[in-house]
Design an enzyme around this catalytic site. Structure first.
Site, PDB file in Angstrom:
ATOM      1  N   LYS A   1       0.858  -1.183   0.000  1.00 26.87           N
ATOM      2  CA  LYS A   1       0.000   0.000   0.000  1.00 26.87           C
ATOM      3  C   LYS A   1       0.889   1.226   0.000  1.00 26.87           C
ATOM      4  CE  LYS A   1      -3.658   2.392   2.492  1.00 26.87           C
ATOM      5  NZ  LYS A   1      -4.596   2.332   3.618  1.00 26.87           N
TER       6      LYS A   1
ATOM      7  N   LYS B   1      -2.151  -1.619  -3.805  1.00 27.27           N
ATOM      8  CA  LYS B   1      -3.017  -0.444  -3.779  1.00 27.27           C
ATOM      9  C   LYS B   1      -2.178   0.816  -3.844  1.00 27.27           C
ATOM     10  CE  LYS B   1      -6.093   1.836  -0.504  1.00 27.27           C
ATOM     11  NZ  LYS B   1      -6.765   1.734   0.784  1.00 27.27           N
TER      12      LYS B   1
HETATM   13  C1  PBG Z   1      -6.626   4.044   5.193  1.00 24.02           C
HETATM   14  C2  PBG Z   1      -7.276   3.888   3.882  1.00 24.02           C
HETATM   15  C3  PBG Z   1      -7.037   4.618   2.729  1.00 24.02           C
HETATM   16  C4  PBG Z   1      -7.900   4.157   1.755  1.00 24.02           C
HETATM   17  C5  PBG Z   1      -8.607   3.116   2.306  1.00 24.02           C
HETATM   18  N1  PBG Z   1      -8.225   2.965   3.629  1.00 24.02           N
HETATM   19  C6  PBG Z   1      -6.050   5.596   2.352  1.00 24.02           C
HETATM   20  C7  PBG Z   1      -5.433   6.522   3.266  1.00 24.02           C
HETATM   21  O1  PBG Z   1      -6.122   7.399   3.822  1.00 24.02           O
HETATM   22  O2  PBG Z   1      -4.217   6.435   3.394  1.00 24.02           O
HETATM   23  C8  PBG Z   1      -7.995   4.719   0.372  1.00 24.02           C
HETATM   24  C9  PBG Z   1      -9.076   4.186  -0.468  1.00 24.02           C
HETATM   25  C10 PBG Z   1      -9.365   5.030  -1.632  1.00 24.02           C
HETATM   26  O3  PBG Z   1      -8.708   6.041  -1.919  1.00 24.02           O
HETATM   27  O4  PBG Z   1     -10.322   4.675  -2.348  1.00 24.02           O
HETATM   28  N2  PBG Z   1      -6.941   3.034   6.080  1.00 24.02           N
END
Ligand code: PBG
Length: 325
Positions: free
Chosen positions: A197, A249
């Site tokens: 991620k 991701k």
């Molecule tokens: C953090 C989280 C994020 C997303 C899902 N869970 C990103 C973040 O704030 O770092 C992003 C999902 C998206 O952009 O669709 N737990």
């Protein structure tokens, strides 16, 4: 005119021939729909930067999950937006916290038709917006956060979540959560590890969706976008710690990482087509600059082709309808 008689255009001459030789496809069962439940709502609220996506009330959440199940979507991934936040994210492991209540409702409503999944991270629940708890010096405290994650995992499993999405990027999170679940008898609860991620600019609209309290960034725990090998290492370690599935991701800006992870690990690999990817295609479509349906389907196909066994996408239900036609 002479050239080696390798005529690849023979393979493209008609829809029927192309259909026979197409290497990759997308099926509804391979799509997972992220859903936002916001505490205290009686009506859903639109998210400005994600046209067509809403913060749900409990009623509209149930309806959206039923619609996804009817369309053949493989799962829903729930994110909670609490009314009150604190430094340790108490709402996350409170059985009466909004995410856990909503999980119970969805498990009862659609738990047999699709896989009910929950995001396991503290960022929506903390008043500082970080994915973990903070040490005295303000840094995100890895090992103290793991204790919070273990409590959150048990709360989610008890609420009926079938698959936990470990998105916090703390070291050791898979091993600690697996052990905590097994010790309480939740040996069937699946773990999806957000292995690779990245600290990405494409999460922008999501932060509106969850009313994020974050100032600053997540670069001390999410991956540097320049690092492919490190993303693969994360996936290898998560597999060894007991992850059932690993995630890459965002998706489209990281297709090379996705391919390499797919070629390296033995377990299923998923990808998350994030909010910024959604917003870009919606914005271009709204301007008439791109064919919306074709662009959405091509984006999903590309993510599958790069190696994703399943894709989290805000278009899951709509795409599933198209794919069935
Ligand atoms: C953090 C989280 C994020 C997303 C899902 N869970 C990103 C973040 O704030 O770092 C992003 C999902 C998206 O952009 O669709 N737990």
């Amino acid at each position: 005119m002479s050239f080696p008689e390798t005529r690849l255009r023979r393979l493209r001459q008609s829809p029927a021939v192309r259909g026979l030789v197409r290497e990759t496809s997308v099926e509804p069962r391979q799509l997972v729909l992220p859903l936002f439940i916001r505490e205290g709502l009686t009506e859903p609220v639109a998210i400005g930067s994600m046209p067509g996506v809403q913060q749900h009330s409990l009623d509209s959440l149930r309806a959206a999950a039923v619609e996804a199940a009817d369309a053949g979507v493989g799962g829903v991934m729930l994110f909670g937006v609490p009314a009150v936040r604190d430094a340790r994210g108490s709402g996350a492991d409170d059985p009466c916290g909004i995410l856990n209540i909503a999980t119970e409702a969805l498990a009862a409503e659609v738990g047999d038709a699709l896989v009910v999944q929950t995001d396991l991270c503290l960022d929506e629940f903390t008043d500082h917006g970080h994915c973990g708890v903070l040490a005295a010096d303000g840094a995100v405290d890895n090992d103290a956060t793991l204790e919070r994650y273990a409590a959150m995992a048990l709360a989610q499993a008890r609420a009926g979540s079938q698959l936990l999405g470990l998105s916090g990027m703390m070291d050791g999170q898979v091993a600690v959560i697996r052990a905590a679940l097994d010790a309480e008898g939740f040996t069937d609860t699946l773990l999806l590890a957000y292995a690779a991620k990245y600290a990405s600019a494409f999460y922008g609209p999501f932060r509106e969706a969850v009313d994020s309290q974050l100032t600053g960034d997540r670069r001390t725990y999410q991956l540097d976008p320049g690092n492919r090998r490190e993303g693969v290492r994360e996936a290898v370690i998560d597999e060894a710690e007991g992850a059932d599935i690993v995630m890459v991701k965002p998706a489209m800006a990281f297709l090379d990482v996705l391919r390499e992870v797919r070629d390296t690990v033995g377990i299923p690999v998923w990808a998350y087509q994030v909010s910024g990817e959604y917003a870009m295609i919606e914005a271009a479509s709204a301007n008439g600059w791109i064919d919306r349906r074709a662009a959405i389907l091509e984006s999903l196909l590309s993510i599958r082709r790069a190696g994703a066994d399943a894709v989290l996408t805000y278009w899951a239900t709509e795409a599933a309808h198209w794919l069935r036609d």
